[in-house]
Design an enzyme around this catalytic site. Structure first.
Site, PDB file in Angstrom:
ATOM      1  N   SER A 594       0.842  -1.191   0.000  1.00  0.00           N
ATOM      2  CA  SER A 594       0.000   0.000   0.000  1.00  0.00           C
ATOM      3  C   SER A 594       0.882   1.248   0.000  1.00  0.00           C
ATOM      4  O   SER A 594       1.635   1.456  -0.953  1.00  0.00           O
ATOM      5  CB  SER A 594      -0.954  -0.034   1.199  1.00  0.00           C
ATOM      6  OG  SER A 594      -1.955   0.938   1.078  1.00  0.00           O
ATOM      7  N   ASP A 669      -9.436  -4.623  -5.675  1.00  0.00           N
ATOM      8  CA  ASP A 669      -9.015  -3.654  -4.661  1.00  0.00           C
ATOM      9  C   ASP A 669      -9.853  -2.386  -4.793  1.00  0.00           C
ATOM     10  O   ASP A 669      -9.644  -1.583  -5.704  1.00  0.00           O
ATOM     11  CB  ASP A 669      -7.522  -3.341  -4.845  1.00  0.00           C
ATOM     12  CG  ASP A 669      -6.923  -2.599  -3.665  1.00  0.00           C
ATOM     13  OD1 ASP A 669      -7.681  -1.929  -2.937  1.00  0.00           O
ATOM     14  OD2 ASP A 669      -5.696  -2.679  -3.461  1.00  0.00           O
ATOM     15  N   HIS A 701      -7.746  -5.273  -1.242  1.00  0.00           N
ATOM     16  CA  HIS A 701      -6.479  -4.653  -0.833  1.00  0.00           C
ATOM     17  C   HIS A 701      -5.647  -5.569   0.060  1.00  0.00           C
ATOM     18  O   HIS A 701      -4.424  -5.444   0.126  1.00  0.00           O
ATOM     19  CB  HIS A 701      -6.770  -3.329  -0.111  1.00  0.00           C
ATOM     20  CG  HIS A 701      -5.589  -2.433   0.038  1.00  0.00           C
ATOM     21  ND1 HIS A 701      -4.818  -2.019  -1.034  1.00  0.00           N
ATOM     22  CD2 HIS A 701      -5.028  -1.855   1.138  1.00  0.00           C
ATOM     23  CE1 HIS A 701      -3.845  -1.231  -0.606  1.00  0.00           C
ATOM     24  NE2 HIS A 701      -3.952  -1.123   0.701  1.00  0.00           N
TER      25      HIS A 701
END
Length: 742
Positions: A594, A669, A701
C-alpha cells in the site's frame, strides 16, 4: 555512522539456545495458523463493574456462548446466552449489549461490503424473557439498540428504519435512499475508509430522537471494477469514489423525532462550503447534539453543540493547524456536559478538559510524548485513564491522572505494548501485554495501583512452540539519518558471523502517523522475516520522518510532499546500514504494501545506486488516483499542488529503474485501485524497462482468501532468493565444496 541502542530486546530465546532449536520456519507454518495467538473474544465489562462477559466457542459441538465471569475470582458465574438453547438461530459469532444490558444483539451472518461495512442477519435476545426477535428478514446494516432497549434502528438499501421490539412494528424514517445517489445514516465509501466509521446515526439519551448524516453522492464520479468470478461473463462493481480534487458527497445533518414523526434538517450558525461532518454524538443532555464540521483541507475542525429543542447552535471549540487536524473518537461528555478532548495543539497529542461552552479548564497531560489511547473517566475518583508513549515511542503503557492534571501514575510495569480494558466502575482493568520477546498475556490489574491481581490467559503454548524453531533476536536501536534519530529494528541469522557479508532486505510502511518499529509480539510478517533470516538475509526496518508518536512536527514534516522526505530517509538509512562490515552493499532490497509499495517503488527508482531490488504490493503509484479525504489531508488538491503530486509519484520516475522490480496487485481492490498498477505497467513498458508482476483476480487490498496468501508469499520469497540470494547459494555451495575437499 552511529547506531544507538535505546533498548535491547532479546528475542524469545537467545541465540545460545539455537543449538536446541531445530525446526526451520516455513511459509506453510506461517499461513496455516501454527503461530496463531489466543485472545479474549468480544470482551465486555458489565454495568455492575464486578463482572465481564466473553464470547466463547465450542468448536466440537459447534456452539457459541456469552459467558459471565467475576473480575475478582475470574470464575465463570453463568452462561448468559447459548446458541444451543435458542431454537430460531443456528449460531452467532458476535454480540452487542443494550445500554441497560437487558437485551443483546446477536450476529448470525455477515457479508462484507467494504473494509468496515457489513450486511448481516441479526437477532435481539431478551435476557429476562429468554426470547429472540429477528431484526429483519433482509440483510441490514449497523443495527443499534435504543438506550432503553425497546427499539432498534438500522440501515437498509440506503434508508433508515426503526423497529419496535415489543410490537414488531417497523417504521421507515427516510424514503429517498438510492444506490450511488443518496445514503441516509450509513457512510459513503470515503468516509468509511478514511474517517473509520460506518454508522452515521445516533440515538439520544431518552430514546426518542435519532440524528443522522445524509450523503448526496450524485455528483461524485463513479469507479467500476470488473469481477471475474467463475461465470462465462464477468460482472462489474460500480460505486462512488472521489479521487483527489474531484467532487465529494454533499453532506447534511438531520433529525427524526419518534414522538412527532417529524424529519428535519439540522443547521449550524455558520456557512460552510465543501465540508465534512466526520463525527456526531449526543451529549448527556437529551436535546443537545454535538457535531464536528471540518473544511475540505482538514486544517480547521469546529465542534458544535446543537439544541434540538430550540433549534439553535453554539460553536464551542475551533481547532486549527498549519497542516491538518486529526479526527478522533476521544470526545467524552461528563455529567455537567463539560467535555474531555485530545489535541496536538502543543506539539504532542494530549488530553484537555473544556467547559460545556468551550472554555479551556485545563490541559490534563503534557510533555514530549504522545497520548495514544483514551480509556475513560472515573467520576467517583475524578480520574482519567489513558495510554501513552512516555516510556519510549516504541512502547505503550497505561496511566491514570486526576482531571486537574495531578497525581499521574504509571499503572503498567513491564516494558512493551500494554493495552487496558477497564471494568465499568474502573475498579479493575484487564491488561494485554506483549513485547518482541513475550507473546500476548492477559492479566487482571488493580486500577488504583496497577498491581497484577491474577493472570487470566497467556500464550505459553505458543511460546513453547516458537522455541522449537530456529529464531533470532529482534534488535532495537536508533539510526541518525538526515539529522534525525530514527527508530529501527534488525533481525540477523541465528548463526550470524560478523566476518561474513549478508544481503539486506528492508521493510517499511512510512505513511503519516504510522509505526512499524514497535516493541510488540510477532505478526505474520515477523515470522516471514525470521524465515528469511535463517536463509541468510539480514532484515531491517526504519521508521522515517512522517511516521508517528514522536510529535506533530516529526509527523507533519511531509505535508504537501508525500514521498519526498520518507524516501530520502530510506535511501540514506540503507546506505548507512549498507556500510556496516557485515552487509553486502551490492545486495540491498526493499519492500512494502500500500503506502509501503508506493515507498518501495520510489526507493528503487530514486535510489537506484543503493537498492538493487524492490517489491511493491498494492501500491499507490500516483496520488492523483487516490481518494479525497486521505490524499488532500496531506497534499491539498492536485489543482493546488500539482508539483507535490507529480514530483514524488513513482509512476513519473520509471526511467530511473535499474534493479529488479516485482509489482503485485489484486483486481478487486476497492481502496488502492488496480488502475495504479496498470498505469505503472504501461509507464514501465513505454520506458522500455523490464520488470515482473503478479495480478490476483478479484482479490481486495488485503489479497487473501483460500490459498492466496501462501501463493503471494511464495512468489515474493522466490523473487527475493532469485534477486538478492543468488550469492548466498553460491557461498553455501563453496562452503560445502571446501568441507568435502577437507
Amino acid at each position: 555512522m552511529k547506531l544507538r541502542n535505546f533498548v535491547a530486546i532479546i528475542g524469545f530465546l537467545v541465540t545460545s539456545l539455537t543449538y536446541c532449536q531445530s525446526k526451520q520456519i516455513s511459509l506453510e507454518d506461517i499461513w496455516s495458523g501454527t503461530f496463531r495467538t489466543e485472545g479474549m473474544q468480544a470482551l465486555h465489562s458489565m454495568n455492575n463493574g464486578k463482572q465481564y462477559s466473553v464470547l466463547n466457542f465450542d468448536r466440537q459441538n459447534r456452539t457459541a456462548t456469552i459467558d459471565i465471569y467475576d473480575y475478582k475470582t475470574l470464575e465463570k458465574v453463568k452462561t448468559l446466552v447459548s446458541s444451543s438453547e435458542i431454537e430460531d438461530i443456528q449460531g452467532f459469532f458476535d454480540y452487542t449489549f443494550s445500554e441497560d444490558e437487558t437485551k443483546v444483539v446477536l450476529t448470525t451472518k455477515e457479508i462484507p461490503v467494504f473494509r468496515r461495512s457489513r450486511l448481516g442477519e441479526y437477532y435481539v435476545y431478551d435476557i429476562a424473557e429468554n426470547s429472540v426477535v429477528k431484526v429483519s428478514d433482509d440483510l441490514v446494516q449497523e443495527p443499534t439498540l435504543s438506550p432503553d432497549g425497546t427499539k432498534i434502528a438500522y440501515g437498509f438499501e440506503n434508508n433508515l428504519y426503526v423497529k419496535d421490539l415489543a410490537s414488531g412494528n417497523v417504521e421507515q424514517i427516510t424514503t429517498d435512499g438510492e444506490k450511488n445517489k443518496i445514503i441516509n445514516g450509513i457512510t459513503d465509501w470515503v468516509y468509511e475508509e478514511e474517517f473509520s466509521f460506518v454508522r452515521a446515526f445516533d440515538w439520544n439519551a431518552e430514546s426518542n430522537q435519532i440524528a443522522f448524516i445524509r450523503f448526496d453522492e450524485t455528483d461524485v464520479p463513479e469507479f467500476s471494477m470488473d469481477v471475474y468470478g467463475s461465470k462465462l461473463y464477468q460482472t462489474q462493481q460500480v460505486f462512488k469514489y472521489p479521487k483527489a480534487g474531484e467532487a465529494n458527497s454533499k453532506v447534511s445533518l438531520h433529525l427524526y423525532d419518534l414522538r412527532s414523526k417529524k424529519l428535519q434538517e439540522l443547521k449550524v450558525d455558520k456557512s460552510y462550503n465543501d465540508f465534512y461532518i466526520p463525527r456526531i454524538k449526543w451529549t448527556k443532555e437529551a436535546n443537545v447534539l454535538s457535531a464536528q464540521y471540518m473544511n475540505r483541507h482538514q486544517n480547521e475542525l469546529d465542534l458544535w453543540m446543537i439544541n434540538t429543542k430550540s433549534m439553535t447552535s453554539d460553536l464551542v471549540l475551533a481547532e486549527k493547524d498549519k497542516a491538518y487536524v486529526d479526527v478522533t473518537f476521544n470526545l467524552t461528555f461528563l455529567k455537567d456536559n463539560s467535555f474531555i478532548w485530545t489535541s496536538e495543539k502543543d506539539g504532542y497529542n494530549h488530553i484537555y478538559h473544556y467547559s460545556n461552552n468551550g472554555e479551556l479548564i485545563n490541559q490534563v497531560t503534557d510533555g514530549d510524548w504522545e497520548v495514544t489511547n483514551y480509556y475513560g473517566f472515573n467520576e467517583k475518583s475524578n480520574t482519567i485513564y489513558f495510554q501513552s508513549t512516555e516510556n519510549g515511542s516504541i512502547n505503550r503503557d497505561v496511566y491514570s491522572i486526576k482531571l486537574n492534571g495531578k497525581n499521574k501514575k504509571r499503572l503498567t510495569k513491564t516494558n512493551g505494548f500494554n493495552n487496558a480494558s477497564f471494568s465499568a466502575d474502573f475498579t479493575y482493568f484487564i491488561n494485554t501485554h506483549s513485547s518482541a520477546m513475550t507473546p500476548p498475556e492477559y492479566t487482571l490489574n488493580n486500577s488504583k495501583t496497577g498491581e497484577v491481581v491474577t493472570s487470566i490467559k497467556d500464550n505459553d503454548k505458543l511460546a513453547k512452540k516458537v522455541g522449537e524453531y530456529i529464531t533470532s533476536k529482534k534488535e532495537f536501536s536508533t539510526i541518525n539519518v538526515n539529522g534525525n534519530e530514527l527508530n529501527m529494528w534488525m533481525v540477523k541469522p541465528a548463526d550470524f558471523d560478523p566476518n561474513k557479508k549478508y544481503p539486506l532486505f528492508m521493510y517499511q510502511y512510512s505513511g503519516p502517523g504510522s509505526q512499524q518499529v514497535a516493541n510488540r509480539w510477532n505478526g505474520t510478517n515477523d515470522y516471514w522475516y525470521q524465515m528469511l533470516a535463517q536463509q541468510g538475509y539480514i532484515v531491517a526496518c526504519v521508521d522515517g520522518r512522517g511516521t508517528g508518536f514522536k510529535g506533530a512536527d516529526f509527523k507533519k514534516v511531509t505535508q504537501n510532499e508525500l514521498g519526498k522526505y520518507e524516501v530520502e530517509d530510506q535511501i540514506v538509512a540503507a546506505k548507512k546500514i549498507g556500510a556496516l562490515p557485515y552487509i553486502d552493499e551490492s545486495r540491498i532490497g526493499i519492500w512494502g504494501w500500500s503506502y509501503g509499495g508506493f515507498m518501495s517503488s520510489n526507493a528503487l527508482f530514486k535510489g537506484n545506486d543503493v537498492f538493487s531490488m524492490a517489491i511493491a504490493v498494492a501500491p499507490v503509484t500516483s496520488w492523483r488516483f487516490y481518494d479525497t479525504i486521505y490524499t488532500e489531508r496531506y497534499m491539498a488538491t492536485p489543482q493546488e499542488n500539482p508539483s507535490g503530486y507529480d514530483e514524488n509519484s513513482p509512476i513519473n520516475h520509471v526511467d530511473k529503474l535499474e534493479g529488479d522490480f516485482l509489482l503485485i496487485h489484486g483486481t478487486g481492490d476497492d481502496n488502492v485501485h488496480v488502475q495504479n498498477t496498470m498505469r505503472m505497467v504501461e509507464a514501465l513498458i513505454q520506458a522500455d524497462k523490464q520488470f515482473e508482476w503478479m495480478i490476483y483476480p478479484d482479490k481486495n487490498h488485503g489479497i487473501y482468501g483460500g490459498n492466496t496468501r501462501l501463493h503471494l508469499y511464495k512468489k515474493m520469497t522466490n523473487f527475493i532468493n532469485r534477486t538478492l540470494g543468488d550469492k548466498i547459494e553460491k557461498d553455501s555451495e563453496a562452503d560445502t565444496s571446501s568441507k568435502i575437499k577437507g
